[in-house]
Design an enzyme around this catalytic site. Sequence first.
Site, mmCIF file in Angstrom:
data_model
loop_
_atom_site.group_PDB
_atom_site.id
_atom_site.type_symbol
_atom_site.label_atom_id
_atom_site.label_comp_id
_atom_site.label_asym_id
_atom_site.label_seq_id
_atom_site.Cartn_x
_atom_site.Cartn_y
_atom_site.Cartn_z
ATOM 1 C CE LYS A 111 41.895 42.767 32.165
ATOM 2 N NZ LYS A 111 41.367 41.381 32.267
HETATM 3 C C1 LIG Z 1 40.809 40.721 31.196
HETATM 4 C C2 LIG Z 1 40.863 39.257 31.312
HETATM 5 C C3 LIG Z 1 40.822 38.443 30.180
HETATM 6 C C4 LIG Z 1 40.669 38.997 28.788
HETATM 7 O O1 LIG Z 1 41.770 39.760 28.406
HETATM 8 P P1 LIG Z 1 41.633 40.753 27.159
HETATM 9 O O2 LIG Z 1 42.919 41.489 27.125
HETATM 10 O O3 LIG Z 1 40.477 41.642 27.459
HETATM 11 O O4 LIG Z 1 41.403 39.913 25.983
HETATM 12 C C5 LIG Z 1 40.933 37.083 30.368
HETATM 13 N N1 LIG Z 1 41.041 36.538 31.599
HETATM 14 C C6 LIG Z 1 41.070 37.289 32.694
HETATM 15 C C7 LIG Z 1 41.173 36.627 34.029
HETATM 16 C C8 LIG Z 1 40.989 38.664 32.605
HETATM 17 O O5 LIG Z 1 41.028 39.414 33.710
#
Ligand SMILES: *Cc1c(COP(=O)(O)O)cnc(C)c1O
Length: 463
Positions: A111
């Site tokens: 993210k």
């Molecule tokens: C947020 C997250 C996901 C999922 O991503 P999305 O965009 O919500 O599908 C998967 N793995 C990790 C480590 C995350 O932080």
Amino acid sequence: MTRMNYISTRGGGKAVDFQTAVLTGLARDGGLFLPVSIPDVRAELPAWAGLDYGALALEVMRRFADLPADDLRAIIGSSYATFRHPEVTPVVSVNGVHILELFHGPTLAFKDVALQFLGRVFEYYLAHSVRRLNILAATSGDTGSAAIAGVRGRFGLRIFVLYPLGRISPAQERQMTTVPDTNVFCLAVQGSFDDCQRIVKAIFQDLPFRDRYELGAVNSINWARLLAQIVYYFYGAFRVMARTGARTVRIAVPTGNFGDIFAGYLAARMGLPVSRLILATNENDILSRFFNTGVYRSGKVQATLSPSMDIQVASNFERYLYYRVGNNPREVCRLMETFVQSGELRMEGVSDVGADQFIAAGTCATADALATIREFYKQHEYLLDPHSAVGVNVGRRFLSRDEPMIALATAHPAKFADAIRQATGRDIARHPALDALANLPQRRTVLPAETDAVRDFIRKHIP
Ligand SMILES: *Cc1c(COP(=O)(O)O)cnc(C)c1O
């Protein structure tokens, strides 16, 4: 400078520019913003293939963001200078799978790729305006810390992060609650992530409140996040195609809110040579059930070792739905209404053989994710975090001889040290950036899972 406008999935209001789409987050009719058109970049691919991450990001993003090129270049440059790897998102080939490591940013989760960028875009716009922005976000763990890292101490911004009390890892919680900047507020909600998300949605739908307190979103519903994520699909595919000589790839994506994989879907529609996106869920499998049966029905949230995917209502799904029903906002409204009322939505004309030719989907149970972590560690000395393990596990069911498999690694294993201990029997998942937080003071406020409690808190903390 390209001028791309954005429309709501629900068809309300006029098209808006990039700045408005980014600063408002959720459209005023409750829908999500999408670009008016998807640029076809197939003719650019040969020229893009050798670009470094920053140059590639500029090429992709300038098709969607009408910032002056020099400003956009500067924002991209400083966003990815915070990453600990010179390639930003390197590819590591292990055991027949090409792992695209997305976790080298400040908070060790993918993210950061989006939120380091978004925080700077916000600051850029606010610096030229009298407006202020108070970010309201729900997190299942990783978004919160990455969002906080993206906006802490930045001009014109405050951030309020809701997370489910006791349902995120201690390391994740410390990454949020140890941040000392006074523009950061951590709210531990006595409920699930879906409760947090529901409260945030309810507050955003209270338009007078939203206007009075200048609220904005950073959740994966924010268009700029998706935009930043499109870049690494191209970057990863180019690296793997160069390494293997392949002309197309498959990409496995561990999925919760459908944000990350939707960025891949857009990349594919722009012309990225990917033949299949493989959607991987943990036991919270609403999305994988949808792609295997055509029925989207929310279930009860189950706590797993991959908590960032413990989601039963995927907020970005509506964007995908818009394209699936032939860019028809009226049909999106009807389906979403049906879903709100009955907890279920069916794609018409979709048999039980699956909902999409292009997206394959599967579920990986916790025990299988642990087995995958164990195997990669024991046989290849590579540590997958439990989310990445879900993607790798499901991705391997769709291996093909002619097309390399790229699996997105979404978090550094040290963020989920408990799961690693369970899988390997050893305490080996460490990262100095996390160790450094162990003894810092924490700040958080515990609140009941009620919209009014959160509204009151915001009222008290914004002058
Ligand atoms: C947020 C997250 C996901 C999922 O991503 P999305 O965009 O919500 O599908 C998967 N793995 C990790 C480590 C995350 O932080």
